[in-house]
Motif scaffolding. Structure first.
Motif: not given
Lengths: 524, 325
Positions: B189, B193-195, B198, B201-202, B272-273
């Motif tokens: 989750v 689903k959270t900032r 994200r 990954y960035a 990142g992946r």
């Protein structure tokens, strides 16, 4: 040495064409290099100078056209073969190994060996010392290259070329980072080399240097050679006129509009040079941009354009100084997130390195800088995120198979639109665009021009860096010119001409009145 | 709507899934008793601890980092929980003895794990120590502290309540399995689903672009190390309570098992992946391999060699696959 030998053509290229992924960097370029002479190559950024040099030095092998070395047609398999046959290039970006010392760098790959097959350090050091002597570089050959200033590293590169006993030395902007004294030494050395019959190809933006040392001047534009003549037959104005005058089709012609209220104003922006104390990458730059206005920012490579944007965007807060006003109120920005919160947006120059996370999907890339607006109860909402992406994909006409497609599979133009979409999603007041059309095809360029026009029409204040003269003249309401970190000119749309802009942009040249050592704003 | 990326990810997952199924079939035929309910739960119990560490490791690796200290943090936080339960704290100045209940001891143990993770993150972000070095140092530091705290001997006899936490069952399923499953779910989750997810990954995918997009890169990195440290402490809780004892050598080498699980699960070491579900498959593959080899009676030394080759095989398969795509 016989004088007549000096005018002999040692290296010639004819009809050189070279493409990078469908974009023509060279389009039938030609050049002749004479023994014992300095051939200067001039042209705007992107005119194809460096590409042509890399073709000559064997860096690129997949080109069309013919190269003649001493009259015989030649195709180099790689740079090493070119070196063995006397052609050496000193690249703009340095190719030294930082944690090896000067001597080891100079003789890298060609080390002297003693009878036991071990490296003969003493001989290498002695030879290196002799070369440094010639360059008037008072350094121990055992010094690690990482300890040298950029200018000194540049001279070590030159020493490496000398050690190769090159007959043709290509120098790609060798003076961009070296001090005045080092320039004098270099020019003295170039004089000595040419007297020995060595041919020098010299790329530079600096008009005064070129007219000081060149025997011949070749001017390039749009990947073509537009002129070549002995220096005596050329005047600086003549060269400038040949560099400009590009024809651009399908260009969006901008109309003058009434200026709205001021949105962004910067005063006395300064950024010290990281290596050279007392020197500046950006020095005392002021400008303002109003609602609905497109301000063009022109400058050649190294003029400090991108650095100016970075300073405004809060990337160098520890060393930079200057004041930023947004809608008349002074703001202080200490990080990118503060810049974004204040209403600034920066589309960086290099979208692969700075603009996009290549593995991310289109929708995740669009929402990255404004994830707050696609959250519901503290969790990211797929439907809100897709709605946001759909909105911008539609508005900017982004070609993608789906919103889940990783951006690395998109074309350059569409990637650039994704970066712009990411920033528009933050609802900015000011959009800073750094070379927004670099490396994208003509069609996508026109779409981006149209978009810039629409955004300005909707009230956004836009500052656009471009090194393409016709582009900036077509798009910008006003143009300011940077040269060596300073603002050297400002033109309204109607006043601007390609020649006047380029004149202001050429360092150390015609119109610049230099203000050395003017005090810079103290950081408050 | 099966577009390119989803299809590829599905295929990559399918690789590991097929490998896992093949291994299960092979061991069922070769190893007597492999396919028994008892052994199933043994495997599940064993991977629970690895899963706790691997989930944290996945987050760290996704940002482009690595955490070598999880095994040692597991040992230290386990030892502290045990020590507090068994001995309490003496305040000699006040001539006071403080005893701890299970919740307090566990909370303090978790806090210690999170703090050590925070320290790792601080070294990485504030002082720019490469993650490999920063967490390698912590591996030694935390292990040394464990030995100091325990005096080099196991702390045993931790009471029934504590032991039941890790080795009890709820609805017939071992508690440790519930814990690991809960952590895995939470991490899925978090990433999807959270900032923060994200941003993870960035930062791993392109730190420069992340920074220019206004992300606080340092904070994201610190957070993943804190999570990793805390999950290592959860691993410490499970191990200590299951054994009813905290030993100074607990968790030695577990950092390697967890990195292996992450890598076999297809997460890229450059960041990142990757995904938590991949890591779950990786942990299952390692668990099944361990169990099958033991039941077959393979020489433990050979077991290590085989495990090494399986890791290589997984990574090579992944590389070949991503090259053709």
């Amino acid at each position: 040495m016989v004088m007549s030998k000096h005018s002999e053509i040692v290296l010639a290229a004819e009809g050189i064409t070279k493409c990078f992924g469908g974009v023509k960097a060279l389009d039938g370029a030609h050049i002749k290099v004479h023994a014992g002479q300095v051939t200067a190559v001039m042209g705007e950024n992107g005119a194809g100078k460096s590409t042509l040099m890399k073709v000559l030095a064997g860096v690129y092998q997949d080109y069309e056209g013919r190269i003649f070395l001493n009259g015989r047609e030649t195709a180099f398999a790689d740079p090493r073969q070119a070196q063995e046959r006397g052609v050496t290039i000193i690249h703009q970006e340095l190719n030294l190994i930082p944690n090896l010392n000067i001597a080891e760098n100079i003789f890298l790959g060609r080390e002297f060996l003693d009878v036991l097959g071990l490296i003969d350090c003493r001989k290498m050091r002695a030879k290196a010392a002799a070369l440094l002597e010639r360059l008037d570089l008072r350094l121990d050959p055992r010094t690690n290259v990482s300890k040298l200033r950029v200018g000194q590293q540049q001279l070590v590169e030159i020493a490496r070329a000398l050690a190769l006993d090159a007959r043709i030395i290509i120098m790609d902007e060798p003076t961009s980072a070296i001090s005045r004294h080092e320039v004098d030494v270099l020019f003295g050395l170039i004089g000595a080399l040419t007297r020995e019959g060595v041919a020098i190809v010299y790329i530079s933006h600096k008009m005064d240097e070129v007219f000081r040392i060149a025997d011949r001047i070749t001017v390039m534009r749009d990947g073509r050679t537009v002129g070549s003549a002995p220096r005596a037959d050329m005047a600086p104005e003549h060269v400038v006129r040949m560099m400009v005058g590009r024809e651009i089709k399908d260009f969006f012609v901008e109309t003058e509009t009434t200026r709205g209220s001021e949105v962004l104003r910067v005063e006395k922006m300064c950024l010290p040079h990281p290596d050279r104390p007392g020197d500046f990458l950006v020095k005392d730059v002021d400008f303002l941009v109003a609602r609905g206005e497109v301000l063009g920012l022109f400058g050649l490579m190294g003029a400090g354009r991108s650095e100016l944007f970075e300073v405004i965007f809060g990337l160098h807060t520890k060393v930079s100084s200057g004041r930023v006003f947004l809608e008349g109120r002074e703001i202080r920005i200490f990080s990118c997130s503060e810049a974004i919160a204040a209403g600034l947006a920066l589309v960086p120059e290099d979208r692969k390195r700075q603009g996009l996370v290549m593995d991310m999907s289109v929708s995740a890339s669009v929402s990255l800088a404004s994830l707050g607006q696609v959250e519901r109860f503290g969790f990211l909402s797929n439907s809100l995120e897709h709605a946001l992406a759909r909105d911008y994909v539609h508005r900017l006409n982004i070609r993608t198979a789906s919103y889940r497609q990783p951006v690395k599979h998109l074309s350059g133009g569409n990637q650039q639109k994704v970066v712009i979409a990411k920033w528009l999603a933050t609802k900015p007041k000011v959009l800073l665009l750094d070379e927004p059309t670099r490396g994208i095809d003509v069609n996508a360029k026109n779409q981006i021009y149209r978009l810039i026009h629409e955004l300005a029409g909707a009230g956004l204040a836009i500052v656009m860096i471009s090194s393409e003269l016709p582009e900036i003249m077509a798009i910008a309401h006003r143009i300011i010119v940077l040269s060596e970190g300073r603002k050297t000119a400002e033109f309204s749309h109607s006043q601007a001409s390609e020649e006047s802009i380029l004149k202001a942009a050429l360092p150390g040249s015609l119109s610049n009145s230099r203000q050395e050592n003017a005090p810079c704003g103290v950081k408050s | 709507m099966l577009d390119q990326k989803n299809y590829r990810m599905l295929l990559a997952k399918a690789h590991s899934l097929i490998a896992l199924l093949l291994m299960v079939v092979a061991f069922s035929l070769l190893a007597d008793g492999f396919l028994s309910p008892d052994n199933f739960w043994t495997v599940m119990r064993q991977i629970s601890v690895n899963l706790c560490l691997s989930v944290g490791m996945t987050l760290v690796i996704l940002t482009g980092g690595i955490d070598l200290s999880v095994g040692s943090i597991l040992a230290l936080s386990g030892a502290i929980m045990a020590g507090l339960l068994r001995r309490g704290t003496e305040l000699e100045v006040l001539n006071l003895h403080i005893g701890y209940g299970v919740p307090a001891a566990v909370a303090i143990g978790l806090f210690v794990g999170a703090s050590l993770g925070w320290f790792n993150g601080l070294m990485v972000t504030r002082f720019r120590v490469p993650p490999f070095i920063a967490t390698l140092a912590m591996l030694t530091i935390a292990r040394g502290l464990t030995k100091l705290y325990t005096g080099g001997e196991a702390i045993t006899g931790l009471g029934e309540v504590f032991v039941r936490t890790g080795s009890g069952r709820w609805l017939g399923i071992p508690n440790q399995f519930w814990i690991a499953a809960g952590i895995t779910l939470a991490a899925v989750v978090l990433l999807r689903k959270t900032r923060l997810g994200r941003y993870v990954y960035a930062v791993g995918g392109n730190e420069e672009a992340a920074k220019l997009s206004g992300l606080n890169v340092a904070r994201v990195k610190r957070t993943v190390y804190v999570i990793s440290g805390m999950l290592a402490a959860v691993g410490g809780l499970i191990v200590t309570s299951r054994l009813n004892s905290a030993t100074p050598i607990a968790g030695e080498g577990l950092e390697l098992d967890s990195i292996a699980a992450v890598v076999i699960g297809g997460t890229s070491l450059s960041g990142g992946r990757g995904s938590v579900l991949g890591t779950v498959l990786g942990a299952l593959i390692i668990g099944v391999l361990n169990s099958g080899l033991v039941i077959m009676g393979v020489d433990p030394f050979w077991q290590q060699v085989i495990k090494g080759f399986v890791i290589l095989l997984a990574v090579v398969a992944d590389k070949l696959h991503s090259r053709e795509a």
